[in-house]
Design an enzyme around this catalytic site. Structure first.
Site, short mmCIF file in Angstrom:
data_model
loop_
_atom_site.label_atom_id
_atom_site.label_comp_id
_atom_site.label_asym_id
_atom_site.label_seq_id
_atom_site.Cartn_x
_atom_site.Cartn_y
_atom_site.Cartn_z
N GLU A 62 0.82 -1.21 0.00
CA GLU A 62 0.00 0.00 0.00
C GLU A 62 0.85 1.27 0.00
OE1 GLU A 62 -2.48 -3.20 2.09
OE2 GLU A 62 -0.40 -2.49 2.21
N PHE A 124 -12.02 -6.77 13.76
CA PHE A 124 -10.91 -7.27 12.96
C PHE A 124 -10.51 -6.24 11.91
CE2 PHE A 124 -9.43 -9.72 9.19
CZ PHE A 124 -8.24 -10.19 9.74
#
Length: 608
Positions: A62, A124
């Site tokens: 990323e 999560f």
């Protein structure tokens, strides 16, 4: 699955993910660097439905994608776009967002987020990315209503591109991506207090500047990265295809021609004025030219345009241009008088101020002795290196690359460290937006993905990353992206097996004590400073083996350690049909000079 035509039909129910992607298309964004994950999957599904208008490039990290978006933005003047999933995907964008903030790069960073029903529950892959990035964005959004998506995307684009450009974060919870509404792509904006109209210098301020120039005897123009963005923002009403209008560089050149005033630039301003011009004093600051720093020190008038008086330029700020009056023109009012008080502070779009000034400015009456003095300094104290060194010095490699590519008008990206400063010194730029450099944050690993982004913007152009081995390794995985996406980025890798700039500071200020700056095996005698400074001449015995790594990714690659072989190796790199890494063995003992130590003055300059 809805067809692309149905998605785009006005008045139809449309998912939040499709609205967001359609908004990007409406705004003229044609490339996005995006890495998928659980909370961004609906967005990626939407991207597949718009592939004819919006290219999605999958980076291998990323951070690499966000720096590639920066490279795209920096070389085009248009918005860069990147996307990541929630949690670790989002936090992997943080460094590049901070980098864009400090260098005023227009960037839209889109992140997936956990559904609104579980935000704050440590779900999560949940991070409060808006809170994480609050201090490093120009603006930020957590979108909780699908009806807001179209408006938010328009606002994000306009905030990123108007005024002082910068990064905008849009955090999209997964349930908002999946929800549907009838979108209004022309919904009223909700930006109370934000002005799209840039500040413009008043006539009396322009008259003051012209009068100060007329009376000056030792004036210097000090131009920075703000010259590039000036005048480039698209018309915000209504949003349309991105177009980069004429920039302030042309007006800056007109000012120099009309006045004959010598000019120096920051590292971010390289290319805004031609390096080949006799009035160019090249870069100033910590590793700037002797002549630029001397000139600023003795100037009686400093005309600062699109700069922020960064500490790497000023050194001991109270001593910087101590005897001169200062004109400071910048679009960001917060920069005026922040680091250095100005006698004539002007909050204005720099292009407008220059255009108005050029209509009335007259050259100083008695400047010939000053110009002659600046030119003598330039002749007497050039950037230099030891041409008799038998191997390949980093400066020689960069200068050779410049000589062989200067007519090709390439885009040059760099990482951060010694190679960055040597590239700024020895690769000469004639035009803006050819130099991609992490100036404010100083982010290692910027070079490979930035060059990748530039190559995506200009597929047929030569895009080169000049890098160091330490910096290059931090985003080396983007070689895979270059191969798979057919982006023929070239890498000139100056490999000294050390963190060179830290080594230089160790040598200069810490008695040469090595504190984890050697990048090779600890049983190699090079770590203790023995040997010739380049280690083994067999690339298979060097660590890491960059030729092997590059070829493992599918790139072309070659190792070179002999000066006589360098031109042919560069020719091979340039001729290769695809990405290529040229591993150049270089000594780690070489220092970037001149150097003004941090917090010091011109009188403390180290030349040898």
């Amino acid at each position: 699955m809805a067809t692309i035509d149905k998605v785009r039909t006005k008045g139809e129910l449309t998912s939040g993910a499709d609205i967001l992607v359609q908004s990007l298309v409406n705004l003229g964004i044609d490339t996005i660097f995006a890495y998928p994950g659980g909370c961004s999957m609906p967005l990626h599904q939407a991207l597949t439905r718009f592939g004819d208008q919006l290219r999605t490039i999958l980076p291998r990290h990323e951070q690499g994608g966000a720096f590639a978006a920066q490279g795209y933005a920096r070389c085009t003047g248009r918005v860069g776009a990147c996307m990541a999933t929630s949690g670790p995907g989002a936090t992997n964008l943080v460094t590049a967002i901070a980098d864009a903030k400090l260098d005023s790069v227009p960037l839209i960073a889109i992140t997936g987020q956990v559904p609104t029903s579980v935000i704050g529950s440590d779900a999560f892959q949940e991070t409060p990315i808006v809170e994480v990035c609050r201090g490093i964005t120009k603006h930020h959004y957590l979108v909780t209503d699908v009806n807001d998506v179209a408006r938010v995307m328009r606002e994000a684009y306009l905030v990123a591109t108007t005024g002082r450009p910068g990064p905008v974060l849009v955090d999209m919870p997964k349930n908002v991506q999946l929800a549907s509404c009838i979108p209004d792509y022309d919904a009223p904006l909700n930006l109370p207090g934000y002005s799209f109209d840039p500040p413009l210098a008043r006539p009396e301020q322009i008259n003051q500047i012209a009068a100060a120039i007329k009376l000056a005897r030792r004036p210097i123009i000090y131009a920075g990265g703000g010259i590039g963005p000036a005048g480039t923002a698209p018309n915000p009403r209504p949003p349309g295809p991105q177009t980069s209008t004429a920039e302030a560089a042309d007006d800056l050149r007109t000012l120099v021609r009309k006045t004959g005033i010598p000019i120096t630039t920051t590292v971010m301003g390289l290319g805004t004025f031609p390096s080949s011009d006799p009035l160019s004093l090249d870069m100033l600051g910590m590793h700037g030219s002797v002549y630029a720093n001397y000139a600023v020190d003795e100037a009686d008038l400093l005309i600062a345009l699109g700069v922020r008086f960064d500490d790497r330029v000023t050194g001991k700020v109270e001593e910087f241009c101590k005897h001169g009056k200062i004109i400071h023109v910048d679009i960001d009012a917060s920069e005026l008088n922040k680091n250095k008080p100005a006698h004539i502070p002007v909050c204005s779009d720099v292009k407008f101020a220059l255009r108005e000034l050029n209509q009335i400015v007259e050259p100083p009456e008695d400047m010939a002795p000053w110009v002659a003095k600046c030119k003598k300094w330039k002749a007497d104290e050039p950037f230099k290196y030891d041409g008799s060194y038998p191997g390949i010095l980093q400066q020689h490699a960069i200068r050779t690359l410049w000589e062989m590519t200067r007519e090709l008008d390439p885009v040059i990206a760099v990482g951060v460290g010694q190679h960055q400063m040597w590239a700024a010194q020895f690769y000469k730029f004639e035009e803006p937006r050819r130099w991609l450099c992490s100036g404010g944050l100083g982010t290692m690993c910027f070079g490979p993905p930035a060059a990748m982004g530039a190559q995506a913007a200009y597929p047929d152009r030569l895009c080169i990353d000049i890098d160091g081995d330490g910096s290059f390794l931090m985003n080396v995985q983007e070689l895979a992206t270059c191969v798979c996406e057919k982006l023929p980025v070239k890498v000139l890798l100056l490999n000294n097996q050390h963190l060179g700039m830290v080594v230089q500071w160790e040598d200069r200020f810490m008695q040469g004590n090595r504190a984890h700056t050697y990048l090779g095996p600890i049983d190699n005698p090079e770590w203790s400073g023995q040997g010739d400074g380049i280690g083994s001449t067999d690339p298979s015995e060097r660590y890491p083996n960059f030729v092997g790594i590059a070829k493992g990714f599918g790139c072309g690659a070659r190792y070179v350690d002999k000066k006589a072989d360098l031109p042919a190796a560069i020719e091979e790199m340039l001729a290769h049909d695809g990405p290529y890494v040229l591993d150049v063995a270089a000594p780690y003992q070489e220092h970037v000079l001149p150097m003004i130590p941090g917090g010091c003055t011109v009188r403390d300059m180290i030349k040898e």
